[in-house]
Design an enzyme around this catalytic site. Structure first.
Site, PDB file in Angstrom:
ATOM      1  N   ARG A  72      16.823  27.360  12.105  1.00  0.00           N
ATOM      2  CA  ARG A  72      17.600  26.345  11.395  1.00  0.00           C
ATOM      3  C   ARG A  72      18.371  26.968  10.240  1.00  0.00           C
ATOM      4  NH1 ARG A  72      13.468  21.127  11.553  1.00  0.00           N
ATOM      5  NH2 ARG A  72      13.180  21.257  13.800  1.00  0.00           N
ATOM      6  N   ARG A 100       9.935  26.379   4.011  1.00  0.00           N
ATOM      7  CA  ARG A 100      11.237  26.089   4.606  1.00  0.00           C
ATOM      8  C   ARG A 100      11.931  27.399   4.961  1.00  0.00           C
ATOM      9  NH1 ARG A 100      13.980  21.397   4.467  1.00  0.00           N
ATOM     10  NH2 ARG A 100      12.542  20.590   2.911  1.00  0.00           N
ATOM     11  N   GLU A 141       5.447  17.126   4.927  1.00  0.00           N
ATOM     12  CA  GLU A 141       5.634  16.886   6.362  1.00  0.00           C
ATOM     13  C   GLU A 141       5.171  18.074   7.199  1.00  0.00           C
ATOM     14  OE1 GLU A 141       9.690  16.005   7.454  1.00  0.00           O
ATOM     15  OE2 GLU A 141       9.316  16.533   9.551  1.00  0.00           O
ATOM     16  N   SER A 147       6.640  15.293  13.014  1.00  0.00           N
ATOM     17  CA  SER A 147       7.515  14.135  13.054  1.00  0.00           C
ATOM     18  C   SER A 147       7.586  13.703  14.507  1.00  0.00           C
ATOM     19  CB  SER A 147       8.897  14.552  12.535  1.00  0.00           C
ATOM     20  OG  SER A 147       9.720  13.431  12.355  1.00  0.00           O
ATOM     21  N   ARG A 195       3.737  25.573   8.818  1.00  0.00           N
ATOM     22  CA  ARG A 195       3.208  24.656   7.813  1.00  0.00           C
ATOM     23  C   ARG A 195       1.704  24.437   7.990  1.00  0.00           C
ATOM     24  NH1 ARG A 195       8.180  20.379   6.532  1.00  0.00           N
ATOM     25  NH2 ARG A 195       9.593  22.024   5.793  1.00  0.00           N
TER      26      ARG A 195
END
Length: 427
Positions: free
Chosen positions: A261, A276, A348, A351, A390
């Site tokens: 990403r 991130r 988070e 999802s 994560r």
RNA sequence: GGAGAGGUGGCUGAGUGGUUGAAAGCACCGCACUCGAAAUGCGGCAUACGGGCAACCGUAUCGGGGGUUCGAAUCCCUCCCUCUCCGCCA
């Protein structure tokens, strides 16, 4: 992608969906574009119909050796054809205008999704475990860097910011987490393991709606490929342009892949540590269902993702995203947020979204109804089951000991070659 | 990367410019025959879009796009994919 016919049937509901996402009403404008499109199509088809009829007559005239009649007809077609390029152009442009507009619009939220502006309006749905408030809790990168097993400087030399080099037990922990999750979902949750391509074409990215709107969030690889931002992309597109049979639904796929990403909109956010990154591993879950099955499958998928955290005994909460915080393709999303003692916050880690037929329409993925006739678009769902990077952070922070070591969760011990703690003294 | 051969409906497979959305077979559905089944016979069986209350009519689709032509599954260009051989390579 929305179906213009459904918008026409209930423009108010469509506009309400947009409004709930914080967008202006558009139904009227879309219907006007569609009217223009229909006019253009009809005009073009009328010309084609005339041309076909004349051509057929020419064939018949030639068959009976009536050259004079054939020539006469050919002259007439020639005149007719003068107007065709304009009609074709008008039809193409009217189509594209509507397509372009529709392709840029997000999915309509389900009626049961809380209406809200941003993440502050998300609704907590459930909790598991007790958030640990450790007075001297360290953040994951403090632990990892102290051990010399989490190296951001080396990564920066290789690739710049937002990359990490893991070594030794941490590299193994990442691998262990991936194997553990894959084994859980395949052996106990009925998912089929898939090893998909990580480089995909434009139309595949369009299918799951990364394109055309979110190109700047993606990495381009060469002139015809994109690096996948999530395995959702290849897994969901497995059924693109397919006609499935109702009997084989639901289909459940899982894959452990790297994700890439650009994080274009996240400058300066979460810059410390590996929360991130431009590249991270994730175990993804994708289901392909009928419209009747999708809501229940969504709950099931959430339970599968939760099972990962329960096995690892990590405290978490589940929130239902409000209309303003949902992703583009989603009609309803549950986020799982894991407790990070080092940050003293829930973050988070998964999802799970049901995309109704929004992606299916873009991919042209359909199934044939059991009672014979009729095709319908499938429903697609995707969820993280869960993000590996994560999860690794969560383990370090939740399982840290006072001596600076970390206990290995019992579920992972077999995957760690029997090791019960990492980063212990003597290192 | 080079050379060659291909890509036709759910499947197999005909079709090299004229009424072909596409022969035939298989599969599938209905009906007949049968106590039932098999076999057999008859019929049906693509998708999308436009028009119509509907019956139905029209347009497009033979890997994708473009072109030639009055007319293209059929001819030309281009891209994609598959197969074979060669080269390179984890």
């Amino acid at each position: 992608m929305h179906d213009i016919r459904l918008i026409r049937e209930n423009p108010a509901a469509f506009d309400q969906g947009l409004r709930n996402r914080g967008l202006e009403p558009l139904a009227e404008r879309l219907m006007a574009l569609d009217d223009r499109r229909k006019e253009a199509v009809s005009a073009l088809q009328a010309a084609l119909e005339r041309r076909n009829a004349l051509s057929k007559e020419i064939g018949q005239a030639k068959a009976r050796k009536d050259e004079a009649r054939a020539q006469e007809l050919m002259a007439e077609v020639a005149r007719l054809k003068d107007s065709m390029p304009d009609l074709e152009k008008a039809e193409r442009e009217a189509n594209e205008a509507l397509e372009k507009e529709l392709a840029g619009l997000p999915n309509t939220p389900n009626p049961d999704v809380p209406v809200g502006r941003d993440e502050r309006d998300n609704v907590e749905r459930s909790r598991y475990g007790e958030p640990r408030h450790l007075p001297a809790a360290k953040q994951h990168f403090e632990l990892g860097e102290a051990w010399g097993l989490m190296d951001f400087e080396a990564a920066a030399k290789l690739s710049g910011s937002r990359f990490v080099v893991l070594r030794g037990e941490l590299a193994r922990l990442e691998r262990a987490l991936g194997q553990f999750m894959l084994d859980l979902h395949t052996a106990e949750h009925g998912y089929t393991e898939v090893a998909p391509p990580l480089l995909v074409r434009d139309e595949v990215m369009f299918g799951t709606a990364q394109l055309p709107k979110f190109a700047e969030d993606q990495f381009r690889a060469g002139s015809e490929h994109w690096l996948i931002p999530t395995a959702e992309v290849p897994l969901t597109n497995l059924v693109r342009e397919a006609i499935l049979s109702e009997d084989e639904l639901p289909l459940r796929f899982t894959a452990l892949t790297p994700c890439f990403r650009a994080e274009a909109g996240a400058a300066g956010k979460d810059t410390r540590g590996m929360l991130r990154q431009h590249q991270f591993m994730k175990c993804e879950l994708v289901s392909i269902t009928t419209p009747e099955q999708s809501a229940e499958e969504h709950e099931r998928m959430l339970a599968c993702a939760e099972a990962v955290l329960r096995r690892l005994d990590l405290p978490y909460r589940v929130v239902t995203l409000c209309t303003g915080d949902m992703g583009f393709a989603s009609a309803k999303t549950y986020d799982i947020e894991v407790w990070l003692p080092g940050q003293g916050a829930y973050r988070e880690i998964s999802s799970c979204s049901v995309c109704t037929d929004f992606q299916a329409r873009r991919m042209n993925a359909r199934y044939r109804l059991k009672d014979g006739k009729g095709l319908r678009f499938v429903h697609t769902l995707n969820g993280s089951g869960v993000a590996i990077g994560r999860a690794l952070i969560a383990i370090l922070e939740n399982y840290q000991n006072e001596d600076g070591s970390v206990t290995v969760p019992s579920a992972l011990v077999p995957y760690m070659g029997g090791a019960k703690r990492i980063g212990g003294a003597g290192r």
